[in-house]
Enzyme design. Structure first.
Site, PDB file in Angstrom:
ATOM      1  N   GLU A 257      72.583  84.742  88.763  1.00 60.24           N
ATOM      2  CA  GLU A 257      71.464  85.240  89.021  1.00 60.24           C
ATOM      3  C   GLU A 257      70.125  84.888  88.499  1.00 60.24           C
ATOM      4  O   GLU A 257      69.848  83.803  87.664  1.00 60.24           O
ATOM      5  CB  GLU A 257      71.536  86.450  88.671  1.00 60.24           C
ATOM      6  CG  GLU A 257      70.721  87.443  89.750  1.00 60.24           C
ATOM      7  CD  GLU A 257      70.968  88.705  89.653  1.00 60.24           C
ATOM      8  OE1 GLU A 257      70.882  88.907  88.661  1.00 60.24           O
ATOM      9  OE2 GLU A 257      69.994  89.358  90.674  1.00 60.24           O
TER      10      GLU A 257
ATOM     11  N   GLU B 187      79.092  96.574  88.097  1.00 61.83           N
ATOM     12  CA  GLU B 187      78.735  95.262  89.228  1.00 61.83           C
ATOM     13  C   GLU B 187      78.316  94.178  88.038  1.00 61.83           C
ATOM     14  O   GLU B 187      78.015  94.236  86.440  1.00 61.83           O
ATOM     15  CB  GLU B 187      77.107  95.451  89.406  1.00 61.83           C
ATOM     16  CG  GLU B 187      76.712  94.295  89.490  1.00 61.83           C
ATOM     17  CD  GLU B 187      74.878  94.193  90.117  1.00 61.83           C
ATOM     18  OE1 GLU B 187      74.530  95.872  91.199  1.00 61.83           O
ATOM     19  OE2 GLU B 187      74.376  93.873  89.958  1.00 61.83           O
TER      20      GLU B 187
END
Ligand SMILES: *[C@@H]1O[C@H](CO)[C@@H](O)[C@H](O)[C@H]1NC(C)=O
Ligand SMILES: *[C@@H]1O[C@H](CO)[C@@H](O)[C@H](O)[C@H]1NC(C)=O
Ligand SMILES: *[C@@H]1O[C@H](CO)[C@@H](O)[C@H](O)[C@H]1NC(C)=O
Length: 325
Positions: free
Chosen positions: A139, A134
């Site tokens: 974020e 990932e």
């Protein structure tokens, strides 16, 4: 004659230089002309246990949570419903196409503001998490003012940071730890309210067998002209805000077949988990869920506005182009 000879020598030198550089060729563009044909809506329960209800394409369109707006792709959240049962409505979209390696360039006009309880992300992930890895490009949570770029893998991948901005910090090199291997950054124009104040900008993620890098260019400071012209050349750019590499991780064994994802969730395993440690947010409500449930209007700016996402793949190095004409 003399002048012409020097020009030929100069061209030869330029050709040699171009021959060693990695050239990128555009393979996909996702924008207002095709985005919702090429991304699908994830409607299962949030794997990160957020206080969220991801809705499907039809419902998102009807309720205005997703659509085309200002010549861009709009992905928002419900910011009017008081105490929604089962979570606040939002959208999470995944590209139909999957990629291994590449240069991913996202031109974003807006991203969710820095607001207690919110947890937005632009990221990529492969099947059988965490086996295929990932990559969290952009974020953050709650009132964060800077981006965190993070990788998650199965065991056996430890990264070093080489070549990133000196102000960025590798918090943990172990990509299979609970929090992954993440870099904190130190530029308030790269996330949340500061990002939006600067008119958004361009995020670029370069993924090769050797390294995974995240670059950021705030619109206010200027987007490199090779990006706007569609011939991106990362070797010409300023330092990435995050860079992961090193002999402790075989990137090709840990990262493959990634789909691109945009989502906005609330609370859950990150924003919710650390709620009580955030003095500003926890003063507003006893729990993250309670705050998100009772304050819909706070999330009016929790939306993505995506001008485009372009995907480039490395092509054979350009050789002799200056002479072909
Ligand atoms: C939403 O629905 C309207 C009306 O059917 C349609 O014109 C529009 O293209 C839809 N928007 C998206 C993003 O699918
Ligand atoms: C990385 O973290 C995992 C999960 O906590 C742990 O099992 C593993 O031993 C760690 N690896 C290293 C090299 O520290
Ligand atoms: C950014 O730099 C300032 C000044 O050096 C420092 O106080 C702050 O902790 C840094 N922030 C991050 C996110 O590293």
């Amino acid at each position: 004659m003399h002048t012409s000879n020097s020009l030929i020598r100069l061209s030869a030198a330029l050709c040699l230089a171009a021959g060693t550089a990695k050239a990128y060729t555009l393979t996909d563009t996702f924008d207002k002309s095709n985005f919702f044909q090429d991304f699908n809506f994830f409607t299962a329960a949030d794997p990160t246990t957020g206080f969220v209800k991801y809705v499907g394409a039809a419902a998102a369109n009807t309720s205005g949570l997703a659509g085309y707006s200002n010549n861009a792709v709009y992905l928002g959240v419900d910011h009017t419903t008081m105490n929604p049962t089962g979570g606040r409505e939002s959208v999470r979209v995944t590209s139909n196409k999957a990629y291994t390696h590449g240069l991913f360039v996202a031109d974003l006009a807006h991203a969710p503001d820095s607001e207690c309880g919110v947890w937005p992300a632009f990221w990529t992930v492969g099947p059988n998490w965490p086996a295929s890895g990932e990559i969290d490009i952009m974020e953050g949570i709650s009132d964060s003012v800077t981006n965190s770029a993070t990788l998650h893998t199965s065991s056996g991948c430890t990264m070093q940071s080489t070549g990133a901005l000196a102000s960025s910090k590798l918090n943990d090199g172990n990509c299979s730890s609970d929090t992954g291997c993440g870099m904190s950054t130190n530029d308030t124009s790269n996330y949340g309210t500061g990002f939006n104040a600067a008119g958004g900008g361009v995020y670029a993620m370069e993924w090769t067998s050797q390294a995974i890098k995240v670059f950021f260019f705030p619109r206010a400071a200027g987007i490199p002209s090779d990006i706007t012209s569609g011939s991106p050349n990362p070797t010409s750019w300023s330092s990435p805000i995050a860079a992961f590499s090193g002999s402790g991780c075989n990137i090709d064994q840990h990262f493959m077949n990634h789909n691109l994802i945009f989502d906005t969730t609330f609370c859950g395993q990150w924003a919710g988990k650390v709620w009580s440690q955030n003095t500003k947010c926890s003063a507003l409500a006893p729990t993250c869920d309670a705050y998100v449930a009772a304050n819909p209007a706070k999330f009016a700016s929790s939306y993505w506005l995506i001008n485009s996402v372009k995907v480039y793949q490395a092509s054979a190095a350009k050789r002799g182009v200056a002479f072909e004409a």
